[in-house]
Design an enzyme around this catalytic site. Structure first.
Site, short mmCIF file in Angstrom:
data_model
loop_
_atom_site.label_atom_id
_atom_site.label_comp_id
_atom_site.label_asym_id
_atom_site.label_seq_id
_atom_site.Cartn_x
_atom_site.Cartn_y
_atom_site.Cartn_z
N GLY A 1 -26.93 17.97 41.83
CA GLY A 1 -25.75 17.14 42.05
C GLY A 1 -24.82 17.21 40.84
O GLY A 1 -25.20 16.82 39.74
N GLY B 1 -21.93 15.58 40.59
CA GLY B 1 -20.97 14.48 40.69
C GLY B 1 -20.84 13.82 39.32
O GLY B 1 -21.11 14.45 38.28
N PHE B 2 -20.48 12.54 39.33
CA PHE B 2 -20.24 11.87 38.05
C PHE B 2 -21.49 11.82 37.18
O PHE B 2 -21.43 12.04 35.98
CB PHE B 2 -19.72 10.45 38.31
CG PHE B 2 -18.30 10.41 38.75
CD1 PHE B 2 -17.28 10.56 37.82
CD2 PHE B 2 -17.96 10.25 40.07
CE1 PHE B 2 -15.95 10.55 38.21
CE2 PHE B 2 -16.64 10.24 40.49
CZ PHE B 2 -15.64 10.39 39.56
N GLY B 3 -22.65 11.52 37.81
CA GLY B 3 -23.87 11.39 37.03
C GLY B 3 -24.38 12.73 36.53
O GLY B 3 -24.63 12.91 35.32
N VAL C 1 -30.20 21.52 48.40
CA VAL C 1 -31.59 21.15 48.11
C VAL C 1 -32.16 20.40 49.30
O VAL C 1 -31.51 19.50 49.86
CB VAL C 1 -31.66 20.30 46.83
CG1 VAL C 1 -33.05 19.73 46.62
CG2 VAL C 1 -31.23 21.13 45.62
N GLU D 1 -7.80 0.04 50.05
CA GLU D 1 -6.90 1.11 49.59
C GLU D 1 -6.41 1.96 50.76
O GLU D 1 -5.23 2.31 50.83
CB GLU D 1 -7.62 1.95 48.52
CG GLU D 1 -7.75 1.13 47.24
CD GLU D 1 -8.57 1.78 46.13
OE1 GLU D 1 -8.42 1.34 44.98
OE2 GLU D 1 -9.37 2.68 46.39
N ASP E 1 -25.62 6.83 42.39
CA ASP E 1 -25.66 6.14 43.68
C ASP E 1 -26.99 6.28 44.40
O ASP E 1 -27.24 5.57 45.38
CB ASP E 1 -24.58 6.71 44.61
CG ASP E 1 -23.21 6.16 44.29
OD1 ASP E 1 -23.09 5.38 43.32
OD2 ASP E 1 -22.25 6.51 45.00
N ALA F 1 -18.55 4.95 39.70
CA ALA F 1 -18.59 6.11 38.81
C ALA F 1 -19.03 5.76 37.38
O ALA F 1 -19.87 6.49 36.80
CB ALA F 1 -17.21 6.77 38.80
C1 LIG Z 1 -13.90 6.90 48.95
C2 LIG Z 1 -14.59 6.47 47.69
C3 LIG Z 1 -13.88 5.76 46.74
C4 LIG Z 1 -14.51 5.36 45.56
N1 LIG Z 1 -13.76 4.67 44.63
C5 LIG Z 1 -14.32 4.39 43.45
C6 LIG Z 1 -13.54 3.77 42.42
O1 LIG Z 1 -12.36 3.48 42.62
N2 LIG Z 1 -14.13 3.54 41.22
C7 LIG Z 1 -15.44 3.86 40.99
O2 LIG Z 1 -15.91 3.69 39.87
N3 LIG Z 1 -16.21 4.42 41.94
C8 LIG Z 1 -15.68 4.70 43.16
N4 LIG Z 1 -16.44 5.28 44.14
C9 LIG Z 1 -17.88 5.46 43.91
C10 LIG Z 1 -18.17 6.65 43.03
O3 LIG Z 1 -17.47 7.78 43.47
C11 LIG Z 1 -19.67 6.91 43.04
O4 LIG Z 1 -20.33 5.75 42.58
C12 LIG Z 1 -20.05 8.07 42.15
O5 LIG Z 1 -19.45 9.25 42.63
C13 LIG Z 1 -21.55 8.23 42.07
O6 LIG Z 1 -21.85 9.34 41.28
P1 LIG Z 1 -23.15 10.20 41.59
O7 LIG Z 1 -23.25 11.19 40.50
O8 LIG Z 1 -24.30 9.30 41.85
O9 LIG Z 1 -22.86 10.91 42.99
P2 LIG Z 1 -21.63 11.81 43.45
O10 LIG Z 1 -20.49 11.73 42.50
O11 LIG Z 1 -21.40 11.46 44.86
O12 LIG Z 1 -22.22 13.29 43.36
C14 LIG Z 1 -23.28 13.70 44.15
C15 LIG Z 1 -23.29 15.22 44.17
O13 LIG Z 1 -24.54 15.65 44.71
C16 LIG Z 1 -24.31 16.72 45.59
N5 LIG Z 1 -25.41 16.75 46.56
C17 LIG Z 1 -25.78 15.75 47.41
N6 LIG Z 1 -26.84 16.12 48.13
C18 LIG Z 1 -27.14 17.38 47.75
C19 LIG Z 1 -28.16 18.30 48.14
N7 LIG Z 1 -29.06 18.00 49.08
N8 LIG Z 1 -28.17 19.52 47.57
C20 LIG Z 1 -27.27 19.85 46.62
N9 LIG Z 1 -26.29 19.01 46.21
C21 LIG Z 1 -26.25 17.79 46.76
C22 LIG Z 1 -22.96 16.39 46.23
O14 LIG Z 1 -22.35 17.56 46.76
C23 LIG Z 1 -22.20 15.79 45.05
O15 LIG Z 1 -21.47 16.77 44.34
C24 LIG Z 1 -15.86 5.68 45.34
C25 LIG Z 1 -16.57 6.40 46.30
C26 LIG Z 1 -15.94 6.80 47.46
C27 LIG Z 1 -16.71 7.59 48.49
#
Ligand SMILES: Cc1cc2nc3c(=O)[nH]c(=O)nc-3n(C[C@H](O)[C@H](O)[C@H](O)COP(=O)(O)OP(=O)(O)OC[C@H]3O[C@@H](n4cnc5c(N)ncnc54)[C@H](O)[C@@H]3O)c2cc1C
Length: 425
Positions: free
Chosen positions: A14, A16-18, A82, A174, A303, A319
């Site tokens: 992943g 994403g942010f984390g 994955v 929003e 998340d 995030a």
């Molecule tokens: C529409 C929306 C608006 C939001 N607005 C805000 C905001 O204003 N402020 C704020 O702080 N937060 C906001 N959030 C929440 C924030 O985006 C999440 O809390 C944050 O992205 C979590 O980070 P993460 O690293 O856990 O997961 P994510 O950033 O979601 O990253 C997960 C990554 O894992 C990858 N992945 C998932 N499953 C698999 C797999 N099986 N195999 C390979 N890769 C995989 C995905 O492709 C993705 O790139 C919002 C979320 C959404 C959906």
């Protein structure tokens, strides 16, 4: 690279942010890293609703992961899905039959939409999580206006001009505010047979008020601001069905062509891969150092994890929490490699909560001060531009917003599939 081939191997699932934060914070560590994502881009989800409502182009809020990590020769980026973890063999399993072995594993796979046991609603009420979701929603919204322009049946036309958003959290608010502006301001001169100002934007929230994570007074302010934009808000009634005709709210059928789902999320499948204890939303209950019970070499963050690290409450699914957890895990990995004590248990620090209502108004709760109105909107805007990656995107987004602010013109109003392509989809 050769000197690193025997280095400790950290696999991050992943980007994403984390996950990306872990990779960034391990820049000075004696490790080699493999980062795996099912998509080739890192997505700035907080601005996704703007891509779904034609305010920003998808490329302004997403970046190729490979490009972000291009200067890090010890990092390998893999585009792969994955599907499982073999904990005994320390192996990540991929959907194409491939696998990647790890010494330390970080699972940062985020969340998905939750339809509370009604997954069949997703076809009629898409949620917003990916760029494809955003462009699909953008297309559906714009097509609804196009179809209404050609519709002679008044009831059908009304349904085409009714936009329902389910869920009164920040994303629902929003979306509702921006769609209201799109319909009532931006499109008002573009059609000849319909008046887009008559479009109904209905925000449905099952709870007693919108924005439950904000104080009552800020939520009440946002409620009034949305109503000024022409959003109808329905509180205290759960949606009981979604189908091609519209939504059933309580006992009442509301005909609508567009239903958008912003009502709930559940964690990715990481908990199932691990067979680890999880909460009702599928989030892995991690230990105070964010590792998995019984598997200290496996961390779960963002998340997809849950931990009571915010004055006894769960860290929120936003995030900054994912980034703080990424930072913490990188520090723990470095401590372990140096053979020194790990950091103190993870604690989440909340900087503030923000939400926008259209393009001129926002609410911010920093805890010590609460701000609302246009000043809050400018602070929100600067904060988001600051957190975007790269100068080009910061400038592009700032310019897009200033343009919309000054001219009411949302330039990303493109329906990219023609009719035949839409039928093939
Ligand atoms: C529409 C929306 C608006 C939001 N607005 C805000 C905001 O204003 N402020 C704020 O702080 N937060 C906001 N959030 C929440 C924030 O985006 C999440 O809390 C944050 O992205 C979590 O980070 P993460 O690293 O856990 O997961 P994510 O950033 O979601 O990253 C997960 C990554 O894992 C990858 N992945 C998932 N499953 C698999 C797999 N099986 N195999 C390979 N890769 C995989 C995905 O492709 C993705 O790139 C919002 C979320 C959404 C959906």
């Amino acid at each position: 690279m050769d000197h690193l081939s025997h280095a400790h191997h950290v696999v991050i699932v992943g980007a994403g942010f984390g996950g990306l934060e872990v990779a960034h914070r391990l820049a000075d560590a004696p490790v080699r890293i493999t980062i795996i994502d099912q998509r080739n881009y890192h997505l700035f989800q907080p601005l996704l609703y703007q891509a779904a409502t034609a305010s920003l182009a998808p490329s302004e809020i997403a970046w190729p992961i490979r490009h972000l990590l291009r200067k890090r020769k010890e990092v390998t980026t893999l585009l792969a899905l994955v599907t499982g973890i073999d904990k005994a063999a320390h192996t990540v399993l991929l959907n194409d039959g491939g696998s990647v072995t790890y010494e330390t594993l970080v699972l940062a796979t985020g969340a998905l939409h939750a339809y509370f046991g009604h997954d069949e609603w997703e076809a009629y009420a898409p949620g917003l999580k990916t760029l494809v979701d955003a462009t699909t929603i953008r297309e559906r919204i714009l097509l609804s206006f196009e179809q209404a322009e050609r519709e002679s049946d008044p009831q059908r036309r009304d349904a085409l001009l009714t936009f329902v958003i389910v869920g009164g959290g920040p994303t629902g608010v929003e979306l509702a505010g921006t769609i209201a502006e799109l319909a009532h301001e931006n499109l008002r001169e573009d059609f000849r047979h319909i008046d887009p100002r008559k479009a109904r934007i209905v925000l449905i929230e099952a709870g007693p008020r919108i924005l439950p994570s904000f104080t009552e007074s800020l939520a009440a302010y946002a409620h009034a601001a949305l109503e000024r934009l022409g959003v109808e808000i329905e509180l205290g009634q759960p949606v009981r069905n979604c189908n091609a005709e519209g939504v059933l709210v309580g006992d009442r059928q509301l005909p609508a062509n567009i239903i958008l789902w912003a009502a709930g999320v559940r964690a990715s499948a990481a908990g199932e891969w691990l067979g680890a204890p999880a909460d009702r939303a599928n989030r892995v209950k991690v230990l105070p150092d964010l590792s998995t019970p019984g598997y200290p070499e496996i961390f779960v963050i963002g998340d997809t994890a849950t931990i009571d690290a915010w004055h006894g409450k769960p860290a929120p699914g936003i995030a900054p929490a994912a980034k703080q957890q990424g930072y913490y895990v990188a520090a723990t990995i470095k401590s372990r490699l140096r053979g020194v004590a790990s950091p103190q248990p993870f604690r989440y620090t909340h900087a503030g909560s923000l939400a926008t209502i259209g393009k001129r108004c926002a609410i911010i709760d920093f805890g010590w001060i609460r701000i609302r109105g246009w000043i809050a909107w400018w602070i929100w805007g600067f904060a988001h531009i600051y957190f975007l990656i790269g100068m080009r995107n910061r400038l592009a987004v700032a310019l897009s917003w200033l343009w919309i602010y000054a001219t009411d013109d949302r330039s990303a109003r493109l329906i990219t599939h023609d009719e035949q392509e839409r039928k093939r989809k």
